[in-house]
Design a protein around this motif. Structure first.
Motif, PDB file in Angstrom:
ATOM      1  N   VAL A   1       1.000  -1.297   0.089  1.00  0.00           N
ATOM      2  CA  VAL A   1      -0.079   0.041   0.049  1.00  0.00           C
ATOM      3  C   VAL A   1       0.850   1.320  -0.001  1.00  0.00           C
ATOM      4  O   VAL A   1       0.508   2.129  -0.671  1.00  0.00           O
ATOM      5  CB  VAL A   1      -0.984  -0.122   1.246  1.00  0.00           C
ATOM      6  N   LEU A   2       1.974   1.279   0.783  1.00  0.00           N
ATOM      7  CA  LEU A   2       2.808   2.540   0.822  1.00  0.00           C
ATOM      8  C   LEU A   2       3.550   3.026  -0.387  1.00  0.00           C
ATOM      9  O   LEU A   2       3.484   3.788  -0.964  1.00  0.00           O
ATOM     10  CB  LEU A   2       3.953   2.190   1.797  1.00  0.00           C
ATOM     11  N   ILE A   3       4.169   1.680  -1.170  1.00  0.00           N
ATOM     12  CA  ILE A   3       4.486   1.668  -2.572  1.00  0.00           C
ATOM     13  C   ILE A   3       3.502   2.183  -3.484  1.00  0.00           C
ATOM     14  O   ILE A   3       3.949   3.183  -4.369  1.00  0.00           O
ATOM     15  CB  ILE A   3       5.120   0.602  -2.951  1.00  0.00           C
ATOM     16  N   SER A   4       2.330   2.013  -3.245  1.00  0.00           N
ATOM     17  CA  SER A   4       1.238   2.044  -4.505  1.00  0.00           C
ATOM     18  C   SER A   4       0.879   3.697  -4.076  1.00  0.00           C
ATOM     19  O   SER A   4       0.569   4.448  -5.227  1.00  0.00           O
ATOM     20  CB  SER A   4       0.085   1.302  -4.161  1.00  0.00           C
TER      21      SER A   4
ATOM     22  N   ALA B   1      -5.528   3.346  -5.868  1.00  0.00           N
ATOM     23  CA  ALA B   1      -4.024   2.895  -5.729  1.00  0.00           C
ATOM     24  C   ALA B   1      -3.887   2.039  -4.576  1.00  0.00           C
ATOM     25  O   ALA B   1      -3.398   0.940  -4.567  1.00  0.00           O
ATOM     26  CB  ALA B   1      -3.213   4.237  -5.685  1.00  0.00           C
ATOM     27  N   ALA B   2      -4.404   2.470  -3.384  1.00  0.00           N
ATOM     28  CA  ALA B   2      -4.345   1.784  -2.210  1.00  0.00           C
ATOM     29  C   ALA B   2      -4.653   0.225  -2.293  1.00  0.00           C
ATOM     30  O   ALA B   2      -4.299  -0.573  -1.805  1.00  0.00           O
ATOM     31  CB  ALA B   2      -4.746   2.639  -0.830  1.00  0.00           C
ATOM     32  N   VAL B   3      -6.082   0.123  -2.793  1.00  0.00           N
ATOM     33  CA  VAL B   3      -6.730  -1.038  -2.998  1.00  0.00           C
ATOM     34  C   VAL B   3      -5.816  -1.907  -4.060  1.00  0.00           C
ATOM     35  O   VAL B   3      -5.879  -3.048  -3.594  1.00  0.00           O
ATOM     36  CB  VAL B   3      -8.306  -0.850  -3.649  1.00  0.00           C
ATOM     37  N   ILE B   4      -5.392  -1.215  -4.983  1.00  0.00           N
ATOM     38  CA  ILE B   4      -4.425  -1.979  -5.858  1.00  0.00           C
ATOM     39  C   ILE B   4      -3.071  -2.621  -5.099  1.00  0.00           C
ATOM     40  O   ILE B   4      -2.700  -3.837  -5.432  1.00  0.00           O
ATOM     41  CB  ILE B   4      -3.977  -1.124  -6.900  1.00  0.00           C
ATOM     42  N   GLY B   5      -2.874  -1.892  -4.254  1.00  0.00           N
ATOM     43  CA  GLY B   5      -1.754  -2.369  -3.227  1.00  0.00           C
ATOM     44  C   GLY B   5      -2.178  -3.576  -2.515  1.00  0.00           C
ATOM     45  O   GLY B   5      -1.516  -4.537  -2.296  1.00  0.00           O
ATOM     46  N   VAL B   6      -3.164  -3.364  -1.795  1.00  0.00           N
ATOM     47  CA  VAL B   6      -3.885  -4.753  -1.031  1.00  0.00           C
ATOM     48  C   VAL B   6      -3.977  -5.799  -1.899  1.00  0.00           C
ATOM     49  O   VAL B   6      -3.593  -7.057  -1.490  1.00  0.00           O
ATOM     50  CB  VAL B   6      -4.909  -4.074  -0.502  1.00  0.00           C
TER      51      VAL B   6
END
Length: 847
Positions: free
Chosen positions: A773-776, A820-825
């Motif tokens: 999530v942090l990277i995204s 973007a956060a959802v993509i990270g998850v």
């Protein structure tokens, strides 16, 4: 070494799969675009070749008004019927017939709805009995012989369910017509019309409805046996003179195909740009993958060096792996591209554009697929390959891998220079008055900033990840701190992973700003410019009969109906797009801000232009402008007024009579309906809708609905663009999955130690998810900032094109950040589960 390369491929096949998938998606888009556009070109090229007689005669055009059949030109040229007899007397002519072809003829189905052509034209023709020059074949019934009879193509008959003997209703460029269907016919050899509909009348009726008495749009000529088309064309040209164009069937087909290819070029480039973006984003995944593989195989590569492998052999070994990935990915992408092309054909077919025959799978497409896929992979793998070759043999003696990070000074300098150049180009674009140059500068600036941000990304990553990432320990304690440190540990890798997402979201957010700004500009433009209570516009994207205006003007409480038409002419030597209006209704229907002159300047062959056009051409009120019509006639107009830019009426306005004298087609594009003083729009609207019920190709809209219609076109385009950009975001998500998966493998011993000192499986999965999530979010924030800058700059650069407002859709930007956060998850699900399943002792034992 090649055996070692093959072994490494098999050992790392799952790790390389994500890189291969990025190549598959990018190549598939390239291949799908090439196959579809080749098929589109072949369909129309075959159509053009099947419609041309041995020799055709048309009025010579004074300038090129674009591809015939698109309705874009708005002007028409005719040949007199006595020319047919002159051509018939030419030696070597076997048969000759006058042709009539005109747009604006639509068949209504039994329910009174327009036969859907998907935006393709409804075409009317005259029925030609001379089989040698005819491109149609009677299938059922007989030929039309009078004004109460009509014929339609077999495709239209099948779709509407009409049979010979039925009474059908037609909308023509003139009146609404009811006639008996006396015959159906096939067009060309296979009947393919690429979605268009074809209606045939007898010649006299066709002239009355579509051209003018005694006028044809062209003449078809068949050659005698033994007479070459080129030879016959020379004889006919000598007979008819220089006022006419005489072409062989091949020349006619090539000319139309060339015009179509030029019209298709933008569409082709449009699709290939998105394919290029996908491949560009894919290079980050490939670069990351091979960088991590090289880092993980430090001891192995160093041992090979210690055993005598040269630097060149190591480089070739790594590039050999990349070559295999590129070839496999390109092969699968080739097959997937065929599927994409089939999907595009089906999609366009649902809109009415039918592409006949099989998909065109050219050799060039195959070559491009492998050239693009393999080249991108090799380029991305080159730097990791060089790094592998530089591995010192002593590294084989180490117990663990120690990755030495190089300094970022050189990268920082390059990034700052690129970003500064990009920012300067953006600023220059917003300050440049010429719209085309401004857009180009903004595009160059966007490219410079993206490259600069990519170079600076590792530098920016540390402060961002430590600053924003500080939230993680505050909420999740030790797990959050570990996730933050893992993201900060290798800023190059984090930056490369985030950069792929950055590019995708930068483009999506830029187009969101442009779309929001355009829609706000449309609202302001129509609210400030359209005075008429109602606007009538086409529901099929084609011009419509002047009878609509006549019928509306008869409605009680309608004060004026101002038609708006389009056309073209050469003004002082430059091809100019003209808007034609009724001068008496202009000021009442549309509000213009006058710089000098007035709407009265449209009378007596007058011309009014916007301020930008007047400045560019050096015109002022009272100046005389030379006009060359499409059929070569010379005349003059006088500049009677100059107004501030207004996209509702365009940049150059003439009267309806002036456009008609320049060869303009008497068909309307819009009608502005003004009501009598005191009339309530809600009371008049039902009467107007009742009248327009006889013309289902037009819609009635108030100012708000008209604004929504114009914004709907913008929204459709943005939906298409964003749907294509989703591909780059998808590839970026794959990159995050790939990086995390390989990071888990790289940190196997570390994970085992963490588990040994008490870190639970749930905490471990959370650590991986938080890192993703942090990277995204890092990539998303960079992308949103850049995209907002691009969107604002381009909106300002296109001020002269009607984008007068600049709007940043902040709620949509917040949604992008959340996505973007959802993509990270989601990207972390697989790697997190893999990490949690590792056995503690096995993980610690791995070197």
């Amino acid at each position: 070494m090649w055996r070692t390369t093959w072994r490494n491929l098999l050992a790392h096949k799952l790790r390389l799969a994500m890189s291969g998938l990025a190549i598959v998606l990018g190549v598939a888009f390239v291949v799908g675009t090439l196959i579809f556009t080749d098929t589109l070109s072949k369909t129309f090229n075959d159509l053009f070749r099947s419609t041309a007689a041995d020799v055709t005669v048309t009025r010579a055009a004074a300038f090129d008004q674009g591809l015939a059949g698109t309705g874009a030109g708005g002007t028409a040229t005719f040949v007199p019927d006595d020319l047919v007899d002159e051509v018939a007397d030419v030696d070597g002519v076997a048969a000759v017939a006058g042709d009539i072809t005109a747009e604006g003829v639509y068949v209504l189905d039994p329910d009174g709805e327009v036969l859907d052509t998907g935006g393709a034209p409804g075409i009317g023709i005259n029925w030609t009995t001379e089989e040698a020059v005819s491109v149609t074949t009677l299938v059922e019934g007989r030929a039309a012989t009078g004004p109460g009879e009509v014929m339609i193509d077999t495709g239209a008959a099948e779709e509407t369910g009409y049979d010979v003997g039925d009474t059908i209703t037609l909308l023509t460029p003139g009146p609404r017509v009811e006639a008996e269907l006396v015959g159906t016919f096939r067009f060309g050899e296979e009947g393919g019309l690429a979605g268009a509909s074809l209606t045939a009348f007898d010649t006299a009726t066709a002239q009355e409805l579509l051209t003018a008495p005694g006028q044809f749009t062209g003449i078809g000529v068949a050659a005698d046996d033994g007479v070459a088309p080129g030879e016959l064309a020379d004889r006919v040209a000598a007979a008819v003179g220089s006022d006419y164009d005489v072409r062989t069937a091949a020349e006619q087909a090539d000319s139309l195909a060339s015009d179509f290819s030029e019209a298709l070029q933008f569409f082709n480039i449009f699709l290939l740009v998105f394919a290029g973006i996908a491949l560009f984003v894919g290079t980050f995944i490939i670069l990351n993958t091979f960088s991590m593989l090289v880092a993980q195989r430090t001891q192995e590569l160093a041992l090979l060096r210690a055993l005598g492998a040269s630097k060149g052999q190591i480089t070739r070994s790594v590039l050999g792996e990349a070559l295999a990935v590129g070839v496999v990915g390109s092969t699968i992408g080739l097959a997937a591209g065929y599927g994409i092309a089939a999907g595009l054909r089906a999609l366009f077919g649902s809109f009415g554009l039918t592409l006949d025959g099989s998909l065109v799978f050219a050799v060039d497409t195959v070559l491009w697929a492998y050239a693009v896929g393999v080249l991108v992979t090799l380029v991305a793998a080159y730097l990791p390959a060089r790094r592998a070759a530089g591995m010192p043999p002593v590294a084989a003696m180490r117990d663990d891998v120690v990755t030495v990070q190089r300094g970022l000074r050189r990268r920082t300098v390059v990034g700052v220079l690129l970003a500064a150049a990009g920012a300067a180009a953006l600023v220059a674009g917003t300050l440049t008055e010429d719209g085309g140059s401004a857009a180009s500068l903004v595009g160059l600036g966007a490219l410079g900033l993206i490259l600069g941000a990519t170079a600076l990304s590792p530098v920016l990553a540390r402060p961002f990840l430590r600053g924003v990432g500080a939230v993680l320990p505050a909420i999740w304690g030790t797990t959050g701190r570990l996730a933050q440190e893992n993201a900060v540990r290798n800023p190059r890798r984090t930056a490369a992973t985030a950069s792929a997402l950055m590019i995708g979201l930068a483009l999506v957010s830029a187009f969101s700003v442009i779309g929001a700004s355009t829609n706000a500009s449309i609202d302001k433009l129509i609210a400030g410019s359209v005075r008429a209570e109602f606007v009538v516009s086409s529901a099929v994207g084609q011009p419509f009969s002047t009878d609509v205006a006549t019928r509306i003007s008869e409605v009680d409480d309608v004060e004026t109906v101002m038609p708006l038409r389009w056309g073209q002419a050469l003004l002082d030597g430059d091809i100019t797009f003209l808007t034609a209006v009724d001068p008496s209704g202009l000021d009442r229907s549309v509000e213009l801000t006058w710089v000098s002159g007035s709407a009265d300047g449209l009378g007596d062959d007058g011309l009014i232009v916007d301020e930008a056009t007047a400045d560019a051409r050096g015109w002022s009120v009272g100046d005389t402008v030379d006009v060359l019509t499409i059929d070569g006639r010379q005349q003059e107009v006088v500049v009677g007024g100059i107004y501030e830019s207004n996209q509702v009426v365009g940049s150059s306005i003439v009267s309806l009579d002036t456009l008609s004298g320049a060869g303009g087609v008497a068909q309307d594009r819009f009608l502005f309906v003004d009501l009598a003083d005191g009339a309530a729009p809600a009371d008049v609207r039902p009467q107007l809708e009742e009248v327009l019920g006889a013309f289902p190709i037009v819609d009635l809209k108030d100012q708000g609905e008209f604004s929504e219609e114009q914004k709907g076109q913008v929204d459709q385009l943005l939906l298409l663009i964003n749907a294509m950009l989703v591909l780059s975001v998808l590839i970026a998500a794959l990159g995050i999955v790939n990086t995390l998966a390989m990071s888990v493998i790289e940190r196997t011993r570390e994970i085992g130690l963490l588990r040994a000192v008490g870190l639970g499986r749930t905490q471990l999965r959370r650590m991986v998810r938080l890192e993703a999530v942090l990277i995204s979010i890092y990539g998303a924030v960079l992308g949103l900032v850049l995209g907002t800058l691009f969107g604002v700059a381009l909106s300002r650069a296109l001020d002269d094109q009607g984008i007068t407002e600049v709007v940043v859709p902040w709620p949509r930007m917040a949604v992008f950040l959340l996505v973007a956060a959802v993509i990270g998850v989601l990207a972390a699900v697989g790697p997190a589960r893999r990490a949690a399943r590792l056995r503690i002792l096995d993980a610690i034992a791995r070197a």
